[in-house]
Design an enzyme around this catalytic site. Structure first.
Site, PDB file in Angstrom:
ATOM      1  N   ASP A 113     -10.922 -34.854  30.992  1.00  0.00           N
ATOM      2  CA  ASP A 113     -10.335 -36.187  30.824  1.00  0.00           C
ATOM      3  C   ASP A 113     -10.706 -36.707  29.440  1.00  0.00           C
ATOM      4  OD1 ASP A 113      -9.542 -38.798  30.858  1.00  0.00           O
ATOM      5  OD2 ASP A 113     -10.567 -39.340  32.718  1.00  0.00           O
TER       6      ASP A 113
ATOM      7  N   TYR B 234     -15.687 -42.211  34.945  1.00  0.00           N
ATOM      8  CA  TYR B 234     -14.577 -43.045  35.415  1.00  0.00           C
ATOM      9  C   TYR B 234     -13.285 -42.396  34.955  1.00  0.00           C
ATOM     10  CZ  TYR B 234     -11.463 -47.098  35.880  1.00  0.00           C
ATOM     11  OH  TYR B 234     -10.424 -47.940  36.217  1.00  0.00           O
TER      12      TYR B 234
ATOM     13  N   LYS C 198      -5.142 -44.307  25.712  1.00  0.00           N
ATOM     14  CA  LYS C 198      -5.754 -45.141  24.685  1.00  0.00           C
ATOM     15  C   LYS C 198      -5.158 -44.908  23.284  1.00  0.00           C
ATOM     16  CE  LYS C 198      -9.814 -45.873  27.572  1.00  0.00           C
ATOM     17  NZ  LYS C 198     -10.000 -47.239  27.991  1.00  0.00           N
TER      18      LYS C 198
HETATM   19  C1  LIG Z   1     -12.057 -41.436  30.675  1.00  0.00           C
HETATM   20  C2  LIG Z   1     -11.044 -42.361  31.255  1.00  0.00           C
HETATM   21  N1  LIG Z   1     -10.096 -41.872  32.076  1.00  0.00           N
HETATM   22  C3  LIG Z   1      -9.143 -42.665  32.608  1.00  0.00           C
HETATM   23  C4  LIG Z   1      -9.123 -44.012  32.337  1.00  0.00           C
HETATM   24  C5  LIG Z   1      -8.048 -44.883  32.946  1.00  0.00           C
HETATM   25  O1  LIG Z   1      -7.165 -45.297  31.960  1.00  0.00           O
HETATM   26  P1  LIG Z   1      -6.258 -46.603  32.203  1.00  0.00           P
HETATM   27  O2  LIG Z   1      -7.189 -47.776  32.149  1.00  0.00           O
HETATM   28  O3  LIG Z   1      -5.269 -46.556  31.078  1.00  0.00           O
HETATM   29  O4  LIG Z   1      -5.612 -46.446  33.533  1.00  0.00           O
HETATM   30  C6  LIG Z   1     -10.080 -44.571  31.492  1.00  0.00           C
HETATM   31  C7  LIG Z   1     -10.088 -46.000  31.191  1.00  0.00           C
HETATM   32  O5  LIG Z   1     -10.989 -46.548  30.616  1.00  0.00           O
HETATM   33  C8  LIG Z   1     -11.060 -43.717  30.931  1.00  0.00           C
HETATM   34  O6  LIG Z   1     -12.007 -44.186  30.110  1.00  0.00           O
END
Ligand SMILES: Cc1ncc(COP(=O)(O)O)c(C=O)c1O
Length: 439
Positions: free
Chosen positions: A238, A143, A270
């Protein structure tokens, strides 16, 4: 544990918000029941609108590495707020946060944004702009936020709610997205053999945490990086979840730091926001130099580098020293031991998987889970029974079997004792649970 006031808030929320929540992962759709509405948090503990206290294993889905309302973060934020909440001009804390990120990670230049979604969306645009190519490779079960092109076979709330695809994403947008099985090098090579000259980038979670925790097999990320390089594509790691959580830099620090390779672009979020909306993407100077105003690839944000959010993030990162990571690792190990012991005693088949201090349980399986198909094969209904027994006993887990459990440096003996007391009964509930589709 009765929750009449939370129920009242939920009823109010349902009448004004879809599903009563502002992010689907907060709903209890997968486990049933009423979400608890929190009014405060301190250290390892959440307090709901009924005054019930819970040990928190959600950690705001990752950011709260130091625990809630850390006194030094609170003081820094209060001071920042008193100086004005947004300038719309460059400011000083955003420079310091960028310096901190550049000093702790392999990125050479970094752009601050407000959410992980914005970070991955912008990184992909930049990769496409830099390479002049359109196709993006992602992995099933990973995700990367709710970016249109990346919602195909996504983890987190998308799999929790069992949504095969998301209406509203035009087919032509996902036509340029190639979804491959996680940890499958042969599939990556086959995709590049067929479509290499059209692939702009590969994006992967540095360690998958959004289908439950599925670590990359040793060398997988490096293989992705090398494959990209040999085909003129960019490798985007990511680290929104793993960054600054599993080490001072992120999973890259565990997986690649000593192997002489680095991602072309990385995304963060985060922990680096300290509980405020702040995120970032960064990487090679020649690639980042293509971003406006240095280059032609446009990206912008009214609140990007917000002084309050960047102060919270900077203070958090400065406090996150080796002792903090040692403490979080130790807490994580203790919780894992307690959970494994309780589930084994109750006879619940399970596999507990880790990526640094991140961990999760796969229910009713016995072999290690290496990809999305394996993650989806678990008995999620066992988790639902376990979840509610833990909640009743005052321990708040993420309300989905497909999510990572997060601990903090503030999880102390009292929090661990609460969990130890809750686990045997919850494990028995998981053992006794039956599949609702067959019972
Ligand atoms: C690996 C990863 N990338 C991107 C995101 C998206 O982040 P946001 O919820 O701050 O948009 C998340 C959210 O949980 C994530 O776990």
């Amino acid at each position: 544990m009765s929750t009449p006031v939370s129920q009242q808030w939920f009823d109010r929320a349902l009448s004004v918000s879809p599903g009563g929540v502002n992010s689907p992962v907060r709903a209890f759709r997968a486990v049933g029941g009423t979400p608890r509405f929190m009014v405060s948090a301190e250290g390892a503990w959440l307090t709901d609108a009924d005054g019930e206290r819970y040990v928190d294993l959600v950690g705001s889905w990752g950011p709260m590495l130091l625990g809630h309302a850390h006194p030094e973060v609170v003081a820094a934020v209060q001071e920042a707020v008193s100086k004005g909440t947004s300038f719309g001009t460059p400011g000083t804390p955003e420079v310091e946060l960028a310096e901190e990120i550049v000093s702790r990670t392999p990125v050479e230049l970094v752009r601050l944004v407000s959410s992980g979604t914005e970070a991955t969306m912008s990184a992909i645009r930049l990769a496409r702009g830099f390479t002049g190519r359109d196709m993006v490779v992602k992995f099933a079960g990973c995700y990367h936020g709710h970016v249109d092109a990346l919602l195909a076979e996504a983890g987190s709330g998308v799999v929790t709610l069992g949504l095969p695809e998301t209406p509203g994403v035009p087919a032509h947008v996902t036509a340029d997205t190639i979804v491959l099985p996680y940890n499958d090098r042969a599939a990556v090579e086959a995709a590049f053999a067929e479509l290499g000259p059209r692939i702009a980038c590969v994006i992967t979670e540095a360690a998958a945490g959004n289908m439950g925790v599925v670590p990359p097999e040793p060398g997988f990320n490096q293989h992705l990086s090398e494959t990209c390089r040999s085909h003129g594509a960019l490798f985007i790691s990511d680290e929104v979840m793993t960054g600054f959580r599993v080490t001072r830099s992120g999973h890259w620090g565990l997986d690649g730091a000593h192997e002489g390779w680095r991602p072309d672009l990385m995304t963060f979020g985060k922990v680096m926001g300290g509980g405020f909306p702040a995120a970032a993407f960064g990487g090679r100077a020649d690639v980042m130099g293509q971003l406006a105003p240095s280059g032609p690839v446009y990206q912008a944000g009214t609140l990007s580098g917000n002084p309050v959010a960047t102060t919270a993030g900077l203070t958090t990162l400065r406090l996150a020293d080796d002792d903090v990571y040692a403490r979080v690792d130790a807490v994580s190990g203790s919780v894992q031991s307690l959970v494994a012991e309780a589930l084994t005693q109750a006879g619940v088949p399970h596999v507990l998987q880790t990526a640094g201090n991140m961990f999760s349980v796969f229910w009713g399986v016995t072999d290690p889970v290496t990809d999305f198909a394996g993650a989806r094969a678990q008995e999620t209904w066992r988790f639902a029974a376990f979840f509610h027994a833990m909640l009743e006993a005052g321990v708040h887990l993420p309300p989905s079997a497909f999510e990572c459990w997060f601990v903090s440096a503030a999880h102390d003996d009292e929090a661990l004792s609460r969990m130890a007391a809750a686990l045997p009964e919850a494990a028995r509930a998981a053992a006794a649970a039956t599949d609702p589709r067959t019972s």
